[in-house]
Motif scaffolding. Structure first.
Motif, PDB file in Angstrom:
ATOM      1  N   SER A  99       0.851  -1.189   0.000  1.00  0.00           N
ATOM      2  CA  SER A  99       0.000   0.000   0.000  1.00  0.00           C
ATOM      3  C   SER A  99       0.885   1.236   0.000  1.00  0.00           C
ATOM      4  O   SER A  99       2.059   1.180   0.393  1.00  0.00           O
ATOM      5  N   VAL A 100       0.321   2.363  -0.418  1.00  0.00           N
ATOM      6  CA  VAL A 100       1.102   3.589  -0.578  1.00  0.00           C
ATOM      7  C   VAL A 100       0.372   4.744   0.091  1.00  0.00           C
ATOM      8  O   VAL A 100      -0.844   4.906  -0.080  1.00  0.00           O
ATOM      9  N   LEU A 101       1.129   5.545   0.849  1.00  0.00           N
ATOM     10  CA  LEU A 101       0.628   6.782   1.441  1.00  0.00           C
ATOM     11  C   LEU A 101       1.352   7.941   0.767  1.00  0.00           C
ATOM     12  O   LEU A 101       2.576   8.070   0.883  1.00  0.00           O
ATOM     13  N   GLY A 102       0.605   8.780   0.047  1.00  0.00           N
ATOM     14  CA  GLY A 102       1.203   9.867  -0.715  1.00  0.00           C
ATOM     15  C   GLY A 102       1.609  11.036   0.157  1.00  0.00           C
ATOM     16  O   GLY A 102       0.813  11.539   0.950  1.00  0.00           O
ATOM     17  N   LEU A 103       2.854  11.495  -0.001  1.00  0.00           N
ATOM     18  CA  LEU A 103       3.377  12.649   0.731  1.00  0.00           C
ATOM     19  C   LEU A 103       3.402  13.852  -0.204  1.00  0.00           C
ATOM     20  O   LEU A 103       4.072  13.816  -1.241  1.00  0.00           O
ATOM     21  N   GLY A 104       2.693  14.905   0.149  1.00  0.00           N
ATOM     22  CA  GLY A 104       2.720  16.113  -0.645  1.00  0.00           C
ATOM     23  C   GLY A 104       1.357  16.466  -1.207  1.00  0.00           C
ATOM     24  O   GLY A 104       0.331  15.862  -0.865  1.00  0.00           O
ATOM     25  N   THR A 105       1.366  17.450  -2.093  1.00  0.00           N
ATOM     26  CA  THR A 105       0.147  17.922  -2.747  1.00  0.00           C
ATOM     27  C   THR A 105       0.390  17.981  -4.249  1.00  0.00           C
ATOM     28  O   THR A 105       1.541  18.078  -4.698  1.00  0.00           O
ATOM     29  N   PRO A 106      -0.669  17.934  -5.047  1.00  0.00           N
ATOM     30  CA  PRO A 106      -0.473  18.045  -6.505  1.00  0.00           C
ATOM     31  C   PRO A 106       0.162  19.367  -6.913  1.00  0.00           C
ATOM     32  O   PRO A 106       0.862  19.430  -7.931  1.00  0.00           O
ATOM     33  N   GLN A 107      -0.071  20.444  -6.147  1.00  0.00           N
ATOM     34  CA  GLN A 107       0.544  21.723  -6.483  1.00  0.00           C
ATOM     35  C   GLN A 107       2.045  21.707  -6.213  1.00  0.00           C
ATOM     36  O   GLN A 107       2.822  22.338  -6.929  1.00  0.00           O
ATOM     37  N   GLY A 108       2.446  20.995  -5.165  1.00  0.00           N
ATOM     38  CA  GLY A 108       3.854  20.854  -4.848  1.00  0.00           C
ATOM     39  C   GLY A 108       4.462  22.102  -4.244  1.00  0.00           C
ATOM     40  O   GLY A 108       3.779  23.090  -3.939  1.00  0.00           O
ATOM     41  N   ALA A 109       5.781  22.058  -4.074  1.00  0.00           N
ATOM     42  CA  ALA A 109       6.541  23.181  -3.525  1.00  0.00           C
ATOM     43  C   ALA A 109       7.998  22.991  -3.918  1.00  0.00           C
ATOM     44  O   ALA A 109       8.430  21.893  -4.303  1.00  0.00           O
ATOM     45  N   ALA A 110       8.760  24.062  -3.823  1.00  0.00           N
ATOM     46  CA  ALA A 110      10.174  24.012  -4.184  1.00  0.00           C
ATOM     47  C   ALA A 110      10.990  23.432  -3.035  1.00  0.00           C
ATOM     48  O   ALA A 110      10.631  23.554  -1.858  1.00  0.00           O
ATOM     49  N   TYR A 111      12.104  22.811  -3.399  1.00  0.00           N
ATOM     50  CA  TYR A 111      13.034  22.266  -2.415  1.00  0.00           C
ATOM     51  C   TYR A 111      14.433  22.304  -3.013  1.00  0.00           C
ATOM     52  O   TYR A 111      14.618  22.481  -4.225  1.00  0.00           O
ATOM     53  N   ARG A 112      15.435  22.123  -2.169  1.00  0.00           N
ATOM     54  CA  ARG A 112      16.823  22.106  -2.618  1.00  0.00           C
ATOM     55  C   ARG A 112      17.280  20.653  -2.704  1.00  0.00           C
ATOM     56  O   ARG A 112      17.277  19.932  -1.701  1.00  0.00           O
ATOM     57  N   ASN A 113      17.657  20.220  -3.896  1.00  0.00           N
ATOM     58  CA  ASN A 113      18.053  18.829  -4.080  1.00  0.00           C
ATOM     59  C   ASN A 113      19.480  18.596  -3.607  1.00  0.00           C
ATOM     60  O   ASN A 113      20.139  19.505  -3.080  1.00  0.00           O
ATOM     61  N   GLY A 114      19.965  17.376  -3.820  1.00  0.00           N
ATOM     62  CA  GLY A 114      21.295  17.034  -3.345  1.00  0.00           C
ATOM     63  C   GLY A 114      22.406  17.805  -4.008  1.00  0.00           C
ATOM     64  O   GLY A 114      23.511  17.912  -3.455  1.00  0.00           O
ATOM     65  N   GLU A 115      22.167  18.355  -5.180  1.00  0.00           N
ATOM     66  CA  GLU A 115      23.176  19.145  -5.888  1.00  0.00           C
ATOM     67  C   GLU A 115      23.076  20.630  -5.587  1.00  0.00           C
ATOM     68  O   GLU A 115      23.789  21.436  -6.197  1.00  0.00           O
ATOM     69  N   GLY A 116      22.176  21.003  -4.671  1.00  0.00           N
ATOM     70  CA  GLY A 116      22.037  22.399  -4.298  1.00  0.00           C
ATOM     71  C   GLY A 116      21.116  23.203  -5.180  1.00  0.00           C
ATOM     72  O   GLY A 116      21.016  24.425  -5.012  1.00  0.00           O
ATOM     73  N   GLN A 117      20.423  22.590  -6.102  1.00  0.00           N
ATOM     74  CA  GLN A 117      19.536  23.300  -7.013  1.00  0.00           C
ATOM     75  C   GLN A 117      18.128  23.380  -6.423  1.00  0.00           C
ATOM     76  O   GLN A 117      17.678  22.466  -5.736  1.00  0.00           O
ATOM     77  N   ILE A 118      17.437  24.473  -6.715  1.00  0.00           N
ATOM     78  CA  ILE A 118      16.058  24.661  -6.280  1.00  0.00           C
ATOM     79  C   ILE A 118      15.141  24.138  -7.385  1.00  0.00           C
ATOM     80  O   ILE A 118      15.112  24.687  -8.495  1.00  0.00           O
ATOM     81  N   VAL A 119      14.414  23.078  -7.093  1.00  0.00           N
ATOM     82  CA  VAL A 119      13.539  22.440  -8.077  1.00  0.00           C
ATOM     83  C   VAL A 119      12.191  22.167  -7.427  1.00  0.00           C
ATOM     84  O   VAL A 119      12.084  22.061  -6.200  1.00  0.00           O
ATOM     85  N   PRO A 120      11.126  22.058  -8.223  1.00  0.00           N
ATOM     86  CA  PRO A 120       9.805  21.775  -7.653  1.00  0.00           C
ATOM     87  C   PRO A 120       9.620  20.279  -7.375  1.00  0.00           C
ATOM     88  O   PRO A 120      10.230  19.426  -8.027  1.00  0.00           O
ATOM     89  N   ALA A 121       8.760  19.983  -6.419  1.00  0.00           N
ATOM     90  CA  ALA A 121       8.407  18.599  -6.074  1.00  0.00           C
ATOM     91  C   ALA A 121       6.893  18.517  -5.954  1.00  0.00           C
ATOM     92  O   ALA A 121       6.300  19.176  -5.090  1.00  0.00           O
ATOM     93  N   ARG A 122       6.277  17.736  -6.818  1.00  0.00           N
ATOM     94  CA  ARG A 122       4.823  17.584  -6.816  1.00  0.00           C
ATOM     95  C   ARG A 122       4.450  16.134  -6.507  1.00  0.00           C
ATOM     96  O   ARG A 122       5.219  15.208  -6.771  1.00  0.00           O
ATOM     97  N   LEU A 123       3.261  15.976  -5.970  1.00  0.00           N
ATOM     98  CA  LEU A 123       2.744  14.641  -5.676  1.00  0.00           C
ATOM     99  C   LEU A 123       2.221  14.024  -6.966  1.00  0.00           C
ATOM    100  O   LEU A 123       1.272  14.532  -7.571  1.00  0.00           O
ATOM    101  N   GLU A 124       2.826  12.920  -7.383  1.00  0.00           N
ATOM    102  CA  GLU A 124       2.433  12.229  -8.613  1.00  0.00           C
ATOM    103  C   GLU A 124       1.571  11.026  -8.229  1.00  0.00           C
ATOM    104  O   GLU A 124       2.057   9.900  -8.073  1.00  0.00           O
ATOM    105  N   GLU A 125       0.290  11.274  -8.057  1.00  0.00           N
ATOM    106  CA  GLU A 125      -0.606  10.232  -7.555  1.00  0.00           C
ATOM    107  C   GLU A 125      -0.813   9.107  -8.562  1.00  0.00           C
ATOM    108  O   GLU A 125      -1.093   7.965  -8.169  1.00  0.00           O
TER     109      GLU A 125
END
Length: 521
Positions: free
Chosen positions: A223-249
């Motif tokens: 089973s899967v519990l989705g973290l986030g929202t479809p609109q998403g929000a920006a975050y800093r990835n492992g390379e230091g870049q600011i990229v968006p993260a959206r919930l892909e249901e």
């Protein structure tokens, strides 16, 4: 038919002793009959047979019906049985493995204050509300790592939640397929034939869907519990870049579908966990690890129809008492299993002690040490005295705790846990400051003595280095975790810091140490 007669026996044979009441009923009936017959006092015996026509016949008929009804009720209560039925010996709740995504995407703030903190809170709720069964926790990014193996001690798993963060992972990534493969290995190593896997993430790929299908083919539900929202929000990835993260249901629903489970988006209440059906472990006959046994079936209910017919004859004048007696005996003859029922009538002394021991362990793990003490008192076994010592030590009753440990060691010499706990409690008792001296010193200095004495020991689960560590658990004997002992606290930390600041600093050090251990793993 002869085989059935040869197998005939009684589930509760002690109830047959009640048949001794039949001669007593006959004697009472005879005495009452002689006293009630006033004609015998005035008429000669050789003339009574001409005056009392039919009364003797009716009286004897009533007596026979009473005796037959009483005997049938007693036999039904004894539980006649002549055949056996299959019955599972014991069943195992399906275990649950929780896989949490600790990639850099969990730092997105579309779930305020962050996805990570929301996931921690949700896991804490799951561990608190789940009704039994074993639970394991693993985290994953570029690879999967086991945080806590399968255990029925939910509090032990909850100790690690505060240390979970993306910076404890060696490399950033989002390999949900490796998390599912690791979860399957954990379940297989435990010997479980079935189980549940709960994946907490915001997206998945084709490899994850294939891993979910493989897990389903081996008998496990994903089973899967989705973290986030479809609109998403920006975050800093492992390379230091600011990229968006959206919930892909869509991708998450695909994983749940291939894994034979359910999908739900994280919610502020428990509706998501209820929709995933992870709060109550699944139990099926296929999960029984010991197969099935056979038990004698109580056939006493077959005597109910004749008993009811006999009771009809009691509804006449002066027959109400006999009717009430037989009707009260009818419910006791309902079919029941042949094993001992819950309670004290059909339980042996060791079964009662084991039930009290289990209840005390549950109260101990919930922090109700007084209730645990009340359950452990009177259990004259090494496990009973050992657990009583633990409960007393947690309440600061060190002398009584040491005495309980001594009683446990007397019955089980060399018991390692009792020896270790006794030494720890004895050391804590010696370090405990005497209350009278403290009060005298306060009075000399002109200070008012405190209303409550300081806590004589460390918090449960605290080691000497201030790090949170899981308590010991003797699950095989049904024993509870041993008490934690340590230096007395006087309400002030070193350097004049406030208790709140000291606790915050200790917690930060514990989290840092935990993350370092996970990176080394």
């Amino acid at each position: 038919m002869s085989a059935s007669w040869n197998a005939l026996h009684f589930v509760r044979p002690d109830a047959l002793w009640a048949l001794l009441v039949l001669p007593l009923l006959v004697a009472i009936w005879w005495l009452r009959r002689r006293r009630a017959n006033v004609w015998r006092q005035t008429v000669d015996a050789h003339l009574l047979r001409h005056l009392l026509v039919g009364r003797d016949r009716r009286a004897w008929g009533g007596l026979i019906l009473l005796l037959l009804g009483t005997a049938a009720a007693i036999v039904a209560l004894a539980g006649p049985s002549w055949r056996q039925v299959a019955q599972p010996l014991w069943q195992t709740p399906s275990p649950l493995v929780v896989a949490l995504d600790l990639s850099s995407r969990v730092t997105a703030t579309d779930l305020p204050p962050s996805r990570l903190l929301q996931a921690r809170a949700k896991l804490a709720t799951l561990l608190r509300e789940r009704q039994g069964g074993e639970v394991a926790l693993l985290v994953y990014a570029d690879d999967a790592y086991t945080v806590a193996p399968l255990t029925d001690d939910m509090a032990n798993v909850a100790l690690y939640l505060d240390a979970l963060a993306p910076d404890v992972m060696p490399r950033d990534g989002q390999r949900a397929d490796r998390a599912l493969e690791t979860a399957v290995k954990l379940l297989q190593q435990s010997g479980a034939r079935g189980g549940d896997i709960l994946l907490l993430t915001d997206r998945a790929d084709a490899d994850a869907e294939q891993a979910a299908a493989s897990a389903r083919a081996q008998g496990f539900v994903v089973s899967v519990l989705g973290l986030g929202t479809p609109q998403g929000a920006a975050y800093r990835n492992g390379e230091g870049q600011i990229v968006p993260a959206r919930l892909e249901e869509g991708t998450l629903r695909g994983v749940a579908s291939r894994g034979g489970g359910r999908y739900a988006r994280i919610a502020s209440d428990d509706k998501d966990l209820a929709a995933l059906d992870v709060l109550t472990p699944r139990v099926s006959a296929d999960d029984s690890r010991e197969g099935q046994g056979r038990t004698w079936r109580d056939e006493g209910f077959w005597l109910l129809p004749p008993l009811m017919l006999l009771a009809l004859f009691a509804f006449r004048r002066r027959g109400a008492l006999a009717a009430l007696v037989m009707m009260a005996a009818l419910p006791m003859a309902l079919p029941t299993t042949a094993h001992a029922a819950e309670g004290t009538w059909w339980q042996r002394a060791d079964q009662v002690d084991q039930q009290r021991l289990s209840t005390g362990v549950d109260a101990y793990r919930k922090g109700d040490f007084k209730a645990a003490q009340q359950q452990f008192e009177g259990i004259d076994t090494d496990a009973g005295w050992y657990n009583l010592g633990n409960a007393l030590a947690r309440q600061g009753q060190y002398d009584a705790a040491i005495e309980a440990y001594d009683r446990a060691l007397k019955q089980h010499p060399g018991m390692a846990d009792a020896v270790a706990n006794r030494a720890a409690v004895d050391a804590a008792r010696k370090r405990k400051p005497p209350q009278n001296n403290d009060q005298n010193n306060d009075q000399k200095d002109g200070k008012k003595p405190p209303s409550d004495p300081p806590d004589p020991g460390k918090n449960p689960g605290q080691g000497n280095d201030g790090q949170s560590s899981p308590p010991q658990d003797k699950g095989e004997q049904g024993q509870s975790p041993p008490p934690a002992s340590g230096d007395p606290k006087d309400g002030q930390s070193e350097g004049g810091k406030s208790p709140q600041a000291a606790d915050s600093q200790a917690q930060a050090q514990a989290d840092a140490a935990q993350r370092e251990r996970m990176q080394q793993a």
